[in-house]
Design a protein around this motif. Structure first.
Motif, PDB file in Angstrom:
ATOM      1  N   VAL A   1       0.841  -1.192   0.055  1.00 22.10           N
ATOM      2  CA  VAL A   1      -0.084  -0.095  -0.025  1.00 22.10           C
ATOM      3  C   VAL A   1       1.142   1.093  -0.096  1.00 22.10           C
ATOM      4  O   VAL A   1       1.678   1.426   0.699  1.00 22.10           O
ATOM      5  N   PHE A   2       0.663   2.082  -1.034  1.00 24.73           N
ATOM      6  CA  PHE A   2       1.563   3.431  -1.142  1.00 24.73           C
ATOM      7  C   PHE A   2       0.473   4.465  -1.052  1.00 24.73           C
ATOM      8  O   PHE A   2      -0.451   4.677  -1.708  1.00 24.73           O
ATOM      9  N   ASN A   3       1.123   5.405  -0.217  1.00 25.02           N
ATOM     10  CA  ASN A   3       0.519   6.867   0.015  1.00 25.02           C
ATOM     11  C   ASN A   3       1.011   7.886  -1.298  1.00 25.02           C
ATOM     12  O   ASN A   3       2.181   8.053  -1.267  1.00 25.02           O
ATOM     13  N   LEU A   4       0.350   8.208  -2.254  1.00 20.53           N
ATOM     14  CA  LEU A   4       0.667   9.153  -3.113  1.00 20.53           C
ATOM     15  C   LEU A   4       1.053  10.337  -2.841  1.00 20.53           C
ATOM     16  O   LEU A   4       1.868  10.981  -3.807  1.00 20.53           O
ATOM     17  N   LEU A   5       0.814  10.887  -1.912  1.00 10.72           N
ATOM     18  CA  LEU A   5       1.242  12.075  -1.423  1.00 10.72           C
ATOM     19  C   LEU A   5       2.591  12.290  -0.664  1.00 10.72           C
ATOM     20  O   LEU A   5       3.306  13.365  -0.699  1.00 10.72           O
ATOM     21  N   LYS A   6       3.084  11.205  -0.468  1.00 12.39           N
ATOM     22  CA  LYS A   6       4.361  11.062  -0.136  1.00 12.39           C
ATOM     23  C   LYS A   6       5.462  10.854  -1.067  1.00 12.39           C
ATOM     24  O   LYS A   6       6.170  11.796  -1.429  1.00 12.39           O
ATOM     25  N   ASP A   7       5.639   9.979  -1.911  1.00 10.31           N
ATOM     26  CA  ASP A   7       6.176   9.803  -3.092  1.00 10.31           C
ATOM     27  C   ASP A   7       5.991   9.571  -4.269  1.00 10.31           C
ATOM     28  O   ASP A   7       6.655   9.101  -5.284  1.00 10.31           O
ATOM     29  N   GLY A   8       4.584   9.493  -4.450  1.00 14.98           N
ATOM     30  CA  GLY A   8       4.155   9.290  -6.116  1.00 14.98           C
ATOM     31  C   GLY A   8       4.124   7.805  -6.161  1.00 14.98           C
ATOM     32  O   GLY A   8       4.328   7.033  -5.372  1.00 14.98           O
ATOM     33  N   PRO A   9       3.767   7.392  -7.306  1.00 14.73           N
ATOM     34  CA  PRO A   9       3.531   5.924  -7.747  1.00 14.73           C
ATOM     35  C   PRO A   9       4.579   5.360  -8.094  1.00 14.73           C
ATOM     36  O   PRO A   9       5.080   4.284  -8.038  1.00 14.73           O
ATOM     37  N   GLU A  10       6.058   6.063  -8.310  1.00 20.45           N
ATOM     38  CA  GLU A  10       7.363   5.412  -8.632  1.00 20.45           C
ATOM     39  C   GLU A  10       7.773   4.499  -7.951  1.00 20.45           C
ATOM     40  O   GLU A  10       8.132   3.230  -8.301  1.00 20.45           O
ATOM     41  N   PRO A  11       7.949   4.529  -6.677  1.00 16.84           N
ATOM     42  CA  PRO A  11       8.531   3.733  -5.586  1.00 16.84           C
ATOM     43  C   PRO A  11       7.719   2.181  -5.680  1.00 16.84           C
ATOM     44  O   PRO A  11       8.310   1.307  -5.741  1.00 16.84           O
ATOM     45  N   GLY A  12       6.244   2.385  -5.664  1.00 17.23           N
ATOM     46  CA  GLY A  12       5.625   1.077  -5.817  1.00 17.23           C
ATOM     47  C   GLY A  12       5.782   0.484  -6.988  1.00 17.23           C
ATOM     48  O   GLY A  12       5.872  -0.906  -7.123  1.00 17.23           O
ATOM     49  N   LEU A  13       5.975   1.100  -8.317  1.00 17.79           N
ATOM     50  CA  LEU A  13       6.034   0.524  -9.477  1.00 17.79           C
ATOM     51  C   LEU A  13       7.231   0.045  -9.611  1.00 17.79           C
ATOM     52  O   LEU A  13       7.559  -1.291 -10.240  1.00 17.79           O
ATOM     53  N   ARG A  14       8.667   0.556  -9.044  1.00 16.76           N
ATOM     54  CA  ARG A  14       9.632  -0.239  -8.795  1.00 16.76           C
ATOM     55  C   ARG A  14       9.514  -1.420  -7.898  1.00 16.76           C
ATOM     56  O   ARG A  14      10.266  -2.300  -8.586  1.00 16.76           O
ATOM     57  N   PHE A  15       8.983  -1.221  -7.051  1.00 20.72           N
ATOM     58  CA  PHE A  15       9.038  -2.490  -6.100  1.00 20.72           C
ATOM     59  C   PHE A  15       8.407  -3.580  -6.577  1.00 20.72           C
ATOM     60  O   PHE A  15       8.759  -4.982  -6.554  1.00 20.72           O
ATOM     61  N   PHE A  16       7.433  -3.419  -7.350  1.00 18.42           N
ATOM     62  CA  PHE A  16       6.603  -4.625  -8.181  1.00 18.42           C
ATOM     63  C   PHE A  16       7.032  -4.984  -9.506  1.00 18.42           C
ATOM     64  O   PHE A  16       6.332  -5.684 -10.207  1.00 18.42           O
ATOM     65  N   ARG A  17       8.199  -4.250  -9.985  1.00 18.04           N
ATOM     66  CA  ARG A  17       8.414  -4.465 -11.404  1.00 18.04           C
ATOM     67  C   ARG A  17       8.741  -5.877 -11.986  1.00 18.04           C
ATOM     68  O   ARG A  17       8.323  -6.171 -12.998  1.00 18.04           O
ATOM     69  N   GLU A  18       8.986  -6.451 -11.048  1.00 18.46           N
ATOM     70  CA  GLU A  18       9.364  -8.036 -11.561  1.00 18.46           C
ATOM     71  C   GLU A  18       8.499  -8.999 -10.798  1.00 18.46           C
ATOM     72  O   GLU A  18       8.603 -10.487 -10.871  1.00 18.46           O
ATOM     73  N   VAL A  19       7.081  -8.477 -10.464  1.00 21.99           N
ATOM     74  CA  VAL A  19       6.372  -9.628  -9.676  1.00 21.99           C
ATOM     75  C   VAL A  19       5.357 -10.024 -10.857  1.00 21.99           C
ATOM     76  O   VAL A  19       4.790  -9.188 -11.577  1.00 21.99           O
ATOM     77  N   PRO A  20       5.385 -11.261 -11.025  1.00 18.62           N
ATOM     78  CA  PRO A  20       4.397 -11.815 -12.050  1.00 18.62           C
ATOM     79  C   PRO A  20       3.027 -11.743 -11.605  1.00 18.62           C
ATOM     80  O   PRO A  20       2.505 -12.050 -10.428  1.00 18.62           O
ATOM     81  N   ASP A  21       2.113 -11.879 -12.569  1.00 20.10           N
ATOM     82  CA  ASP A  21       0.641 -11.709 -12.301  1.00 20.10           C
ATOM     83  C   ASP A  21       0.125 -10.711 -11.449  1.00 20.10           C
ATOM     84  O   ASP A  21      -0.756 -11.201 -10.558  1.00 20.10           O
ATOM     85  N   CYS A  22       0.852  -9.543 -11.153  1.00 26.83           N
ATOM     86  CA  CYS A  22       0.141  -8.626 -10.061  1.00 26.83           C
ATOM     87  C   CYS A  22      -0.791  -7.873 -10.712  1.00 26.83           C
ATOM     88  O   CYS A  22      -0.936  -7.831 -12.106  1.00 26.83           O
ATOM     89  N   ARG A  23      -1.598  -7.230 -10.195  1.00 26.17           N
ATOM     90  CA  ARG A  23      -2.645  -6.186 -10.436  1.00 26.17           C
ATOM     91  C   ARG A  23      -2.390  -4.793  -9.680  1.00 26.17           C
ATOM     92  O   ARG A  23      -1.750  -4.719  -8.475  1.00 26.17           O
ATOM     93  N   ILE A  24      -3.032  -3.761 -10.150  1.00 33.25           N
ATOM     94  CA  ILE A  24      -2.843  -2.663  -9.642  1.00 33.25           C
ATOM     95  C   ILE A  24      -4.225  -2.214  -9.322  1.00 33.25           C
ATOM     96  O   ILE A  24      -5.319  -2.002 -10.204  1.00 33.25           O
ATOM     97  N   LEU A  25      -4.370  -1.529  -8.034  1.00 34.60           N
ATOM     98  CA  LEU A  25      -5.634  -0.729  -7.482  1.00 34.60           C
ATOM     99  C   LEU A  25      -5.504   0.726  -7.093  1.00 34.60           C
ATOM    100  O   LEU A  25      -4.425   0.916  -6.488  1.00 34.60           O
ATOM    101  N   VAL A  26      -6.083   1.612  -8.086  1.00 36.72           N
ATOM    102  CA  VAL A  26      -6.083   3.049  -7.764  1.00 36.72           C
ATOM    103  C   VAL A  26      -7.145   3.474  -7.152  1.00 36.72           C
ATOM    104  O   VAL A  26      -8.373   3.299  -7.496  1.00 36.72           O
ATOM    105  N   CYS A  27      -7.026   3.935  -5.842  1.00 35.42           N
ATOM    106  CA  CYS A  27      -8.042   4.638  -4.921  1.00 35.42           C
ATOM    107  C   CYS A  27      -8.033   6.190  -5.149  1.00 35.42           C
ATOM    108  O   CYS A  27      -7.185   6.960  -4.566  1.00 35.42           O
ATOM    109  N   GLY A  28      -8.763   6.496  -6.064  1.00 37.19           N
ATOM    110  CA  GLY A  28      -8.807   8.232  -6.222  1.00 37.19           C
ATOM    111  C   GLY A  28      -9.850   8.552  -6.984  1.00 37.19           C
ATOM    112  O   GLY A  28     -10.739   7.756  -7.455  1.00 37.19           O
ATOM    113  N   GLY A  29      -9.752   9.523  -7.477  1.00 36.80           N
ATOM    114  CA  GLY A  29     -10.637  10.124  -8.824  1.00 36.80           C
ATOM    115  C   GLY A  29      -9.980   9.828 -10.243  1.00 36.80           C
ATOM    116  O   GLY A  29      -9.165   9.436 -10.052  1.00 36.80           O
TER     117      GLY A  29
END
Length: 884
Positions: free
Chosen positions: A555-583
């Motif tokens: 779970v990543f707070n977009l107001l802190k570092d944006g989405p880049e750290p989360g995408l880097r962390f899951f870069r090599e994870v197979p069969d992952c999904r993304i859930l965006v909570c916002g407008g």
């Protein structure tokens, strides 16, 4: 002898008559009224400034809370003892104010008889009172509470509504208190300051600059100004019509975002007027006072916070010098957990046993995990986001370490996940093992696992296996056993403390690069991005809930570092999904970041709608807005969702060389829609008004009312009338004939939902057979469709690499479409490329973000397709055609 017999009862000979004719019933009513009188007297003692019976000399004599009744209370009679109400000299129900000499005579006779008889003290349990009497007591105390609130308002404290309005102003402002303070110390506003004090006009200027608004509401500025007019904050040399600038600056700095350490340092330097690096006790008291004021308006229980801060005050002078240095002040603040939470503690994952505290008010009985005593209904405590460990504010410093570890720290922990049990927190109240009740209201009982969320009795623990399968949400969860440091995978592990120190060093350098992920087989780990500012406070609550339901590292707070750290962390994870909570704006931000990340495999994206319009979420079947539904059910719906590849379009704006000024273009990619004219004009006016008066746009209902007002005025003035005279349209290089039409707007649609649910293209009856038969019959070579007969039967499809072009005749037509009074606008074309040429400044918008654009050329071309997750089909069939 006869006289003595006459006085032997509470009312002489009348007592015998009562006993013979319903005496017991009357005695019961008499005792009930006496209990009411005693509660009335207790209420009067609790709030001496409020006497409901007071109304002038002689008025209400004999009533509790006024006249003789108050005199009896002040003498100490009738005080409650233990859990029961003891009545001494009970007031007779007939002793109220009467009319005429007969009533007064009877009252005097009864009073004399009562004094002579001196009945024995009687005690009555409040638990045995009737529902009517309980309602009576509640009415009294509600009146006391209302009176106290009124007194607080009269003393200058702002109301909760005013405070919410102030927070909304600060949310939209970009100024810092330190910047504004410089203007008043040695800048252009220095003329308003007199010995660290400012008057009302200077205070209004402070608010105007700090909140970045032209005109602060007079009732808000006056209430704030009066709230700072306290005796402790105004020096003897300062007049009563002035306030201390330091108090004002300290108060607003505590409300700002930022690190607690920076806030503590700022407040220290603010009150260190002589800049000698030392604060005396009176100056520290002023800081504590402002903290208490902020805590009160943030709905903290200040009665519990005050002793904590007082205890901190006693221990803050570590060297015993009688004064406080900056180092001592920062050290004290860093060790007081409730204070850090109040100052906006940056909750970061450290995996060192630290809890991620947040303040929480409990609507049901909850017991402290440390002292095991009740926190109390409506009382505030601290709850850990990771393990639900709950304590009193004063118990936080002694709390046991958090037992949640987000990754495996040794080889033996890799691959096998164990239960992590925490006492209490059994919300359901039923054991998942034996299905019997867990008596959660009787004390700190039961156990819950922070990973699979099982709730069991203490006695059932032995029957539950050691291994944890992560429960119903196992398909989404990355258990700690699946995340481990790279050093363990490289075979460089050695026994001893050097290995743990090396792991710690690597994690401190780059957390996400130092950890590797090996998910459980046949699962789809979920990467969650949350915008806490979306949907009011709902975004923040969603962030807390997901940190508990999933691994916090997912779970990543977009107001802190944006989405880049989360995408880097899951870069090599197979069969992952993304859930965006916002407008919709948050979703566009994430999709654009995914484009730039160059991921080897782009994961599909789902949406939890927290914004206002949420058009994309509506089309993907995730609803028009999150209203507090069970997040576990939403995660289960993700498991049955299907992947669709949504088109995305590039926008190139080429302005002509004119002297007209225009706003910057908000986006260069279209996910939802693009429009020129009437609807963009309404959206632009709405956007400008919301930036100027944010307090008027704090709910979805208010937003809709404002839209209605702007649409009404637009329909009257028609600012975009005869749009075809200043606009030409080309579709795939061919001009689109608009000469026979009278339009005020043109919309280019990628999805069939705009403006929070309007379908400008309209519903289309499905052809028999294939659900997309019409579109497939046209073929991929049919880039342009302008035939009205074909357009009538075409179904909008966000995956067909074509745009739908719709003409709008005015604001009234838009309202008719939104209210379903009209099916659609004027269908003009379906195409894969479109170009606009404008000859005057016109309002435009992309995905709900409006701006004013000077004469220009706009080119819209296909960019790419993004995999999106579409929710399960709704039960009702009257939804957009392409979704079923």
């Amino acid at each position: 002898m006869k006289g003595k017999q006459t006085r032997s009862g509470p009312a002489g000979s009348r007592g015998a008559a009562r006993a013979g004719c319903g005496g017991q019933a009357r005695a019961g009513r008499w005792r009930s009224r006496e209990r009411g009188n005693e509660v009335w007297r207790a209420a009067t003692r609790a709030s001496p400034a409020w006497h409901p019976g007071a109304g002038g000399p002689g008025r209400g004599r004999g009533r509790a809370g006024g006249g003789e009744g108050r005199a009896a209370v002040s003498s100490g009679e009738g005080r409650p003892r233990g859990g029961r109400v003891c009545l001494a000299r009970p007031l007779h129900p007939g002793s109220g104010s009467g009319s005429g000499s007969g009533s007064r005579a009877r009252a005097r006779a009864r009073a004399a008889a009562a004094r002579t008889a001196r009945p024995r003290r009687q005690s009555y349990s409040l638990q045995s009172t009737s529902r009517r009497h309980r309602h009576y007591y509640q009415t009294i105390f509600v009146a006391i509470l209302a009176k106290r609130r009124k007194m607080a308002k009269e003393s200058g404290l702002i109301s909760p509504n005013d405070f919410a309005q102030l927070q909304k102003y600060m949310e939209y402002s970009t100024k810092k208190v330190s910047d504004v303070l410089k203007l008043f110390e040695d800048g252009e506003m220095a003329g308003y300051v007199q010995k660290d004090a400012i008057g009302y006009e200077g205070f209004r200027q402070f608010l105007k600059i700090y909140l970045e608004v032209d005109d602060v509401p007079s009732h808000l500025s006056l209430a704030l100004f009066q709230s700072f007019q306290t005796s402790h904050s105004v020096e003897e040399t300062v007049k009563k019509d002035m306030v201390c600038l330091s108090d004002v600056s300290c108060y607003f700095s505590l409300l700002e975002g930022g690190r607690p350490e920076d806030k503590l340092e700022f407040t220290f330097k603010l009150y260190d007027m002589d800049r000698n690096g030392i604060l005396d006790s009176s100056e520290v008291d002023k800081i504590i006072t402002q903290m208490m004021r902020v805590a009160e308006y943030l709905d903290w229980d200040v009665s519990e916070l005050k002793p904590i801060l007082q205890e901190m005050m006693k221990e803050i002078d570590y060297d015993g010098s009688g004064s406080v240095s900056l180092a001592e002040w920062l050290r004290a603040g860093a060790t007081t957990v409730p204070l850090l939470v109040l100052l906006g503690l940056e909750m970061t994952l450290k995996d060192n046993g630290q809890h991620m505290w947040r303040p929480k008010r409990f609507p049901r009985p909850v017991y402290c995990n440390l002292c095991e005593s009740s926190i109390g209904l409506g009382k505030q405590g601290l709850c850990c986001n990771l393990c639900k460990y709950t304590v009193h504010d004063q118990c936080a410093m002694k709390a046991l370490p958090c037992e949640v570890s987000t990754y495996a720290k040794s080889r033996k922990d890799i691959g096998v996940q164990s239960h992590v049990w925490v006492r209490g927190g059994c919300v359901s109240g039923r054991c998942d093992r034996c299905q019997k009740k867990i008596r959660i209201y009787h004390g700190l009982v039961g156990l819950h696992c922070v990973w699979c969320h099982l709730e069991i009795h203490d006695d059932c623990l032995q029957a539950v296996g050691h291994e944890c399968d992560c429960g119903l949400l196992r398909d989404h969860i990355l258990p700690p056993s699946s995340i481990y440091p790279s050093v363990l995978a490289s075979g460089q592990e050695h026994k001893g403390s050097k290995t743990s120190q090396k792991i710690t060093d690597e994690l401190s350098l780059s957390t996400f690069e130092a950890l590797r992920i090996d998910p459980v087989a046949n699962t789809h780990p979920l990467l969650v991005f949350v915008n806490p500012k979306s949907g009011g406070k709902q975004g923040e609550r969603v962030l807390w809930k997901f940190q508990y339901l999933l691994n916090p590292r997912q779970v990543f707070n977009l107001l802190k570092d944006g989405p880049e750290p989360g995408l880097r962390f899951f870069r090599e994870v197979p069969d992952c999904r993304i859930l965006v909570c916002g407008g919709d704006g948050t979703v566009g931000w994430i999709l654009e970041t995914i484009d730039k990340a160059n991921l080897p495999v782009v994961p599909p994206v789902a949406v939890l709608p927290l914004g206002t319009g949420n058009d994309l979420a509506r089309c993907l079947r995730w609803g028009g807005g999150y209203e507090g539904q069970n997040l576990g059910k939403i995660l289960k719906d993700l498991e049955t969702s299907k992947v669709v590849h949504m088109d995305r379009w590039s926008v190139e704006v080429i302005p002509l060389q004119t002297e007209e000024k225009c706003d910057p273009v908000p986006f260069h990619i279209i996910n939802n829609y693009f429009s020129i004219g009437v609807d963009a004009s309404i959206a632009h006016r709405f956007h400008m008004m919301r930036e100027k008066y944010p307090e008027k746009f704090n709910s979805r209902m208010k937003n809709k009312l404002w839209y209605f007002e702007f649409a009404t005025s637009e329909s009257i003035f028609s600012t975009c009338k005869k749009l075809e005279e200043c606009l030409t349209v080309e579709i795939c290089g061919k001009p689109l004939d608009l000469s026979s039409l009278s339009l005020e707007g043109i919309a280019v649609l990628n999805i069939p939902s705009t403006h929070g649910g309007s379908n400008l293209w309209g519903d289309t009856k499905r052809p028999h057979g294939d659900t997309h038969g019409i579109n497939q019959a046209l073929g991929s070579a049919a880039k342009i469709i302008t035939d009205p007969d074909i357009l009538k039967t075409s179904v909008p499809d966000p995956t067909d690499k074509r745009l739908e072009v719709v003409g709008l005749e005015g604001a009234i037509e838009m309202g008719q479409i939104y209210t379903k009074l009209k099916n659609a606008g004027r269908r003009l074309a379906k195409c894969s490329e479109i170009t606009f040429h404008t000859t005057k400044t016109l309002p435009m918008q992309i995905d709900g973000e409006p701006w004013m654009q000077s004469p220009c050329t706009i080119k819209i071309t296909h960019k790419n397709q993004m995999p999106m997750l579409m929710g399960p089909p709704p039960r009702s069939s009257n939804f957009f055609g392409f979704l079923c």
